[in-house]
Design a protein around this motif. Structure first.
Motif, PDB file in Angstrom:
ATOM      1  N   HIS A 239      -1.668 -11.204 -23.614  1.00 23.34           N
ATOM      2  CA  HIS A 239      -2.565 -10.053 -23.503  1.00 23.34           C
ATOM      3  C   HIS A 239      -3.519 -10.037 -24.690  1.00 23.34           C
ATOM      4  CE1 HIS A 239      -0.152  -7.480 -20.516  1.00 23.34           C
ATOM      5  NE2 HIS A 239       0.338  -8.706 -20.490  1.00 23.34           N
TER       6      HIS A 239
ATOM      7  N   ASN B  21       0.198  -4.960 -28.495  1.00 24.89           N
ATOM      8  CA  ASN B  21      -0.439  -4.671 -27.200  1.00 24.89           C
ATOM      9  C   ASN B  21       0.651  -4.670 -26.127  1.00 24.89           C
ATOM     10  OD1 ASN B  21      -0.034  -7.364 -26.168  1.00 24.89           O
ATOM     11  ND2 ASN B  21      -1.854  -8.053 -27.279  1.00 24.89           N
TER      12      ASN B  21
ATOM     13  N   CYS C 129       5.984  -2.264 -30.556  1.00 24.64           N
ATOM     14  CA  CYS C 129       4.619  -2.051 -31.037  1.00 24.64           C
ATOM     15  C   CYS C 129       4.534  -0.682 -31.702  1.00 24.64           C
ATOM     16  CB  CYS C 129       3.628  -2.148 -29.887  1.00 24.64           C
ATOM     17  SG  CYS C 129       3.568  -3.821 -29.211  1.00 24.64           S
TER      18      CYS C 129
ATOM     19  N   HIS D 237      -0.425 -12.025 -29.773  1.00 24.22           N
ATOM     20  CA  HIS D 237       0.610 -12.118 -28.740  1.00 24.22           C
ATOM     21  C   HIS D 237       1.226 -13.517 -28.757  1.00 24.22           C
ATOM     22  CE1 HIS D 237       1.876 -11.364 -24.256  1.00 24.22           C
ATOM     23  NE2 HIS D 237       2.889 -11.572 -25.051  1.00 24.22           N
TER      24      HIS D 237
ATOM     25  N   GLY E 293      -3.471  -7.211 -32.681  1.00 28.37           N
ATOM     26  CA  GLY E 293      -3.132  -6.824 -31.311  1.00 28.37           C
ATOM     27  C   GLY E 293      -3.911  -7.591 -30.260  1.00 28.37           C
TER      28      GLY E 293
ATOM     29  N   ALA F 295      -4.212  -2.229 -22.106  1.00 25.59           N
ATOM     30  CA  ALA F 295      -3.540  -0.989 -22.546  1.00 25.59           C
ATOM     31  C   ALA F 295      -2.763  -0.444 -21.362  1.00 25.59           C
ATOM     32  CB  ALA F 295      -4.578   0.036 -23.007  1.00 25.59           C
TER      33      ALA F 295
END
Ligand code: AMP
Ligand code: GLY
Length: 417
Positions: free
Chosen positions: A362, A34, A43, A13, A8, A366
């Motif tokens: 990212h 993420n 996700c 990414h 993550g 969050a």
């Protein structure tokens, strides 16, 4: 095809971003992924260390290919578990992952297969460690054996520091899991660079060169981090190294895998020190580098799914991997205080105001109450592609001016030192 990415961070990414471009990928999942990945795939909450949970997900969704990003699940044997249940995996099996998971294992591999590396001694008790120390001059490099999240290497300037470090590491208290075995190593000088390669254990194909910047402050000052930025190609790589890398490092590496019966289908990331045109291996990582991957994959001009699928099937020789002849700069935006302690939950603004040619990966973000917030030390990777280092640096640093979160920090000299 249904593809699952494990991890993550910014690296994952970037992997997901490149996979998403493939017309062959119909469904893209990430565990845990993420907020950036959730814009291009689904996700699924979960831990990268929950091997049984991942296996269940792969079976329930009938995933066609699982791509494992971080070293921890690889060293825990995630590839073995999935493959033994008949699922296709990009990432080495546990025994081969030891090339990163154990410094002693990887040094032994290098020496037996005549891969140039620093002189070393492996020690397990303090008495023999102090004895072995006499064979080295200062500074000497002290390395904890197991995975230590980048904290297992100490460059000891004098005997006192070396002895203290050995005591701490061999007691196993400082780094849980790591350290009960220690490698003492000759200190190498020169120029550091990383060589990332795809391999299926038979064929090995280097990616375009990249450089990361490990220290937190400009001019390579301050403590080491996971990496504060990267550029590709590496502007400092001396010309004419390709043949040396092939004959002295990559070919012996693959031959070594075969002789030792190590099943390696994934990425081997080779950390090198080059002095007077002679490369020596500092370390192996059995996965993509972060943030090198972000810069490198932006330059890929082939279908990443096809490459990864071919690697997983042991058919890397059948694919032709093309790269763009351009330049990428990637700058990490970090939380204030990183790599020490830092606060999370700071609201991130400005990402919707960036020019179209800026790519944002990212790393530690969050969603909280509908807002994007910081959730790690390395928060975002801001990347641009262009014709020159100067052009891409300007694009990235201009874009960063629009982004804000409390305590936001970045190096201003990515690509320069
Ligand atoms: P490693 O995890 O083994 O790559 O070590 C982390 C970092 O420590 C490397 O990227 C180098 O900057 C430094 N380092 C490791 N081994 C040596 C060595 N033998 N000589 C000089 N520096 C080293
Ligand atoms: N950037 C260094 C690493 O991923 O280990």
């Amino acid at each position: 095809m249904k593809v699952l990415v494990i991890g993550g961070g910014g690296r994952e990414h970037a992997i997901a971003w490149a996979l998403h471009k493939s017309p062959k990928v119909d469904e893209l999942y990430a565990i845990p992924g993420n907020p950036g990945i959730s814009e291009i795939g689904t996700c699924v909450p979960g831990s990268v260390e929950d091997l049984d949970g991942i296996l269940k997900f792969v079976e329930n969704k009938a995933i066609d290919l699982t791509v494992i990003g971080p070293e921890v699940p690889l060293c825990m044997g995630l590839a073995d578990l999935l493959e033994d249940h008949g699922h296709k995996v990009f990432g080495p099996r546990q025994k081969a992952a030891n090339l990163e998971g154990s410094k002693a294992f990887s040094k032994d591999f290098m020496v037996r297969h005549h891969i140039p590396t620093a002189k070393y001694v492996e020690v397990t008790d303090l008495e023999s460690a102090y004895e072995a120390l006499k064979e080295f001059s200062y500074p000497v490099v002290v390395k904890a054996d197991g995975l230590a999240a980048g904290k297992g290497v100490v460059i000891a300037e004098d005997e006192k520091t070396a002895k203290e470090t050995l005591k701490e590491m061999l007691s196993g208290e400082i780094l849980s899991g790591a350290g009960k075995k220690v490698v003492l190593e000759e200190f190498l000088t020169g120029f550091e660079c990383s060589l990332l390669c795809f391999t299926d254990g038979k064929t090995i194909v280097p990616m375009v060169s990249a450089k990361d910047h490990k220290q937190i402050y400009d001019n390579n000052k301050g403590p080491n981090t996971g990496g504060m930025g990267s550029v590709s190609p590496n502007p400092f790589l001396p010309a004419g190294m390709d043949e040396k890398f092939r004959t002295e490092i990559m070919d012996p590496f693959v031959k070594g895998l075969q002789e030792d019966g190590l099943d390696f289908r994934g990425v081997i990331f080779i950390g090198l020190m080059i002095e007077n045109g002679e490369p020596k291996v500092l370390e192996f990582n059995v996965r993509f580098g972060d943030p090198e991957t972000q810069a490198v994959l932006m330059r890929l001009d082939s279908d990443l799914y096809e490459i990864m699928n071919a690697v997983a099937e042991g058919k890397l020789a059948d694919v032709d991997i093309k790269w763009k002849d351009d330049q990428v700069t990637c700058v990490v935006l970090a939380s204030g205080g990183y790599p020490g302690s830092y606060e999370k939950g700071k609201v991130i603004t400005g990402l919707d105001q960036l020019p179209e040619d800026i790519v944002v990966f990212h790393a530690g973000t969050a969603m909280k109450d509908g807002q994007l917030v910081t959730n790690g030390g390395r928060v975002l990777n801001i990347c641009a592609e262009g014709g020159s280092l100067e052009e891409t640096r300007t694009k990235v640093y201009d874009a960063i001016k629009s982004i804000h979160f409390d305590g936001m920090y970045c190096r201003k000299d990515i690509g320069l030192h």
